[in-house]
Design an enzyme around this catalytic site. Structure first.
Site, PDB file in Angstrom:
ATOM      1  CG  ASP A  35      14.410 -32.575  28.297  1.00  0.00           C
ATOM      2  OD1 ASP A  35      14.523 -31.812  27.326  1.00  0.00           O
ATOM      3  OD2 ASP A  35      14.587 -33.885  28.092  1.00  0.00           O
ATOM      4  CG  PHE A 157      13.295 -13.592  16.604  1.00  0.00           C
ATOM      5  CD1 PHE A 157      13.113 -13.907  15.209  1.00  0.00           C
ATOM      6  CD2 PHE A 157      11.968 -13.404  17.062  1.00  0.00           C
ATOM      7  CE1 PHE A 157      11.704 -13.872  14.342  1.00  0.00           C
ATOM      8  CE2 PHE A 157      10.728 -13.283  16.345  1.00  0.00           C
ATOM      9  CZ  PHE A 157      10.596 -13.519  15.188  1.00  0.00           C
ATOM     10  NE  ARG A 159      22.050 -12.445  17.109  1.00  0.00           N
ATOM     11  CZ  ARG A 159      22.895 -11.476  17.081  1.00  0.00           C
ATOM     12  NH1 ARG A 159      23.801 -10.968  16.252  1.00  0.00           N
ATOM     13  NH2 ARG A 159      22.781 -10.863  18.419  1.00  0.00           N
ATOM     14  N   GLY A 265      24.256 -22.417   7.084  1.00  0.00           N
ATOM     15  CA  GLY A 265      23.879 -23.873   7.772  1.00  0.00           C
ATOM     16  C   GLY A 265      23.273 -23.734   9.200  1.00  0.00           C
ATOM     17  CB  CYS A 268      17.486 -21.631  12.483  1.00  0.00           C
ATOM     18  SG  CYS A 268      17.331 -21.594  13.995  1.00  0.00           S
ATOM     19  NE  ARG A 336      20.966 -28.412  15.821  1.00  0.00           N
ATOM     20  CZ  ARG A 336      20.277 -27.767  16.671  1.00  0.00           C
ATOM     21  NH1 ARG A 336      18.972 -28.564  16.521  1.00  0.00           N
ATOM     22  NH2 ARG A 336      20.570 -26.888  17.372  1.00  0.00           N
TER      23      ARG A 336
END
Length: 459
Positions: A35, A157, A159, A265, A268, A336
């Site tokens: 990073d 995928f 969550r 919301g 994604c 977000r």
């Protein structure tokens, strides 16, 4: 079977990159996470995670101690010798049109191309529009025509809140490539998971990219659908939870994502829906169901504001509203596209004073919601409030001591936008209670019928 560890570089120490890197290390590979933010890297090494995710800090610390996980800001040094380089950078919506911004993905691809040595698989794990893999490959080959490289799509995928479990016990692993060497390497990387039962779907790159968008859009459609059914339930006197259970037991439908509330919301669904719409429009195939779901979900926040105002007697001017939950969902500090970012400012414009509590999101929310007072606890937020709103489905709100809450509020009015509480119990505690698609009801007759059925079945 003995698994040979692979050397893998992960570009990006955000949500996807950090979870992916730590979990790949946990299944035995040698991982370097890169990073460019030195402060973020230093924090991670010190045990400070840049995201809120249950179990992640302990996992990262354990893999660092085991020597399987390292962090750096030097991408050029981390690429040579790696069998695969995973691109896990952000694809935020562009301010101009809301569609996915590929700047970070393409920048990472360019830096990787400058450092390639032997055969390397570039794995695009970021959520990207269909065709991005082609663009990444074209860029790499333009920068290094002799590069021995394959570009693979491998969508995530995960969550938020259960990301580690999702990685380690996935519903499926999707790999998009036509290169046999790349397919073999990806199968080897994920073999510890596939041998434990995880299905591996190998397809071409564009189908893999579309799978991620199509999956998220379908789940968002389910949320939008049940929210519209909830509206109808309120008008006809039905209970949306009974309806959701009744249709969810059909295996062709399934019960997940049939929970009525303030709309979807997060990082994604909103941007993925827009990106999928853009792909359809670019290819002359408008996706009307997706376009409608986006419009309905946008309007949903206004409907929730009107529900709150009605519960307040028609006006929130001069009233104190306690808001329980700010993040877009429980188990994360992610703000977000959170419903709170739309609903709370609208209430403020109508003269309300907002006092909020969230178990994880207040630090992020404070900068995004000016004028909202942050309370240290649920009860501190409720004390003296004229009305309370449950906005996020945190377990502690489901376990709310409603009798105590009713006593400390100025007016015991509760709008439960997540349907966490029992309507009858809330009413018995003295609350004027409003939820989504439900009514206070008497289940005595139904319970008696089920009791009689159970007794007969036992004979």
């Amino acid at each position: 079977m003995q698994h040979r560890p692979k050397r893998i570089t992960v570009v990006g120490a955000g949500y996807v990159g950090l979870v992916t890197g730590a979990c790949l290390a946990a299944i035995g590979h040698e991982i370097v996470v890169v990073d460019r933010d030195q402060g973020r890297i230093d924090g991670i090494r010190a045990g400070l995670m840049p995201i809120y995710e249950a179990g992640l800090a302990a996992l990262v610390a354990g893999e660092i101690a085991a020597g399987r996980l390292a962090f750096t800001t030097d991408l050029a040094a981390a690429v040579p010798g790696a069998s695969a380089v995973f691109i896990c950078v952000g694809t935020p919506p562009r301010p101009s049109d809301g569609h996915a911004d590929m700047a970070q993905v393409m920048a990472a691809a360019g830096e990787i191309a400058a450092s390639l040595s032997a055969f390397t698989v570039i794995v695009v794990k970021s959520t990207v529009p269909v065709g991005t893999g082609d663009e990444v490959e074209a860029l790499v080959r333009a920068l290094d025509p002799a590069a021995d490289v394959a570009v693979v799509s491998n969508p995530e995928f995960l969550r938020e809140g259960v990301a580690i479990a999702d990685f380690m016990r996935p519903d499926r692993i999707v790999v998009g490539t036509d290169d046999a060497r790349a397919a073999a390497l990806m199968a080897a990387i994920y073999r510890p998971l596939t041998e434990a039962g995880a299905p591996l779907v190998v397809t071409n790159r564009r189908a893999s990219e579309l799978i991620k968008y199509a999956a998220n859009a379908f789940l968002a459609l389910k949320i939008t659908y049940i929210n519209e059914i909830a509206n109808l339930c309120e008008e006809i006197g039905a209970d949306v939870e009974d309806v959701a259970r009744g249709i969810g037991l059909d295996p062709r439908i399934g019960e997940r994502f049939l929970k009525a509330g303030p709309g979807f919301g997060g990082s994604c669904f909103p941007k993925d829906m827009l990106a999928l719409m853009k792909t359809g429009q670019d290819h002359g195939v408008p996706l009307r169901s997706v376009e409608t779901a986006v419009a309905v979900n946008d309007a949903r926040k206004g409907e929730m504001v009107r529900k709150i105002v009605r519960a307040a007697g028609g006006s929130v001017a001069g009233k104190t509203i306690a808001v329980l939950g700010l993040t877009f969902k429980a188990g994360t500090d992610d703000m977000r596209s959170a419903a709170s970012l739309v609903i709370l400012p609208q209430l403020q414009k109508q003269g309300a004073r907002i006092v909020a509590h969230d178990p994880a999101g207040m630090a992020h929310a404070a900068a995004l919601l000016p004028g909202v007072a942050m309370a240290d606890s649920t009860m501190a937020a409720l004390a003296g409030a004229d009305l309370a709103v449950i906005l996020t489905e945190w377990p502690e709100f489901a376990a709310l001591d409603i009798e105590s809450a009713a006593r400390i509020m100025r007016a015991p009015v509760l709008v439960d936008l997540r349907n966490l509480l029992d309507p009858a119990a809330a009413a018995q505690a003295g609350f004027t209670y409003r939820s989504v698609g439900r009514t206070v009801r008497d289940d005595t007759a139904r319970d008696a019928a089920w009791g009689l059925f159970a007794a007969q079945a036992a004979e």
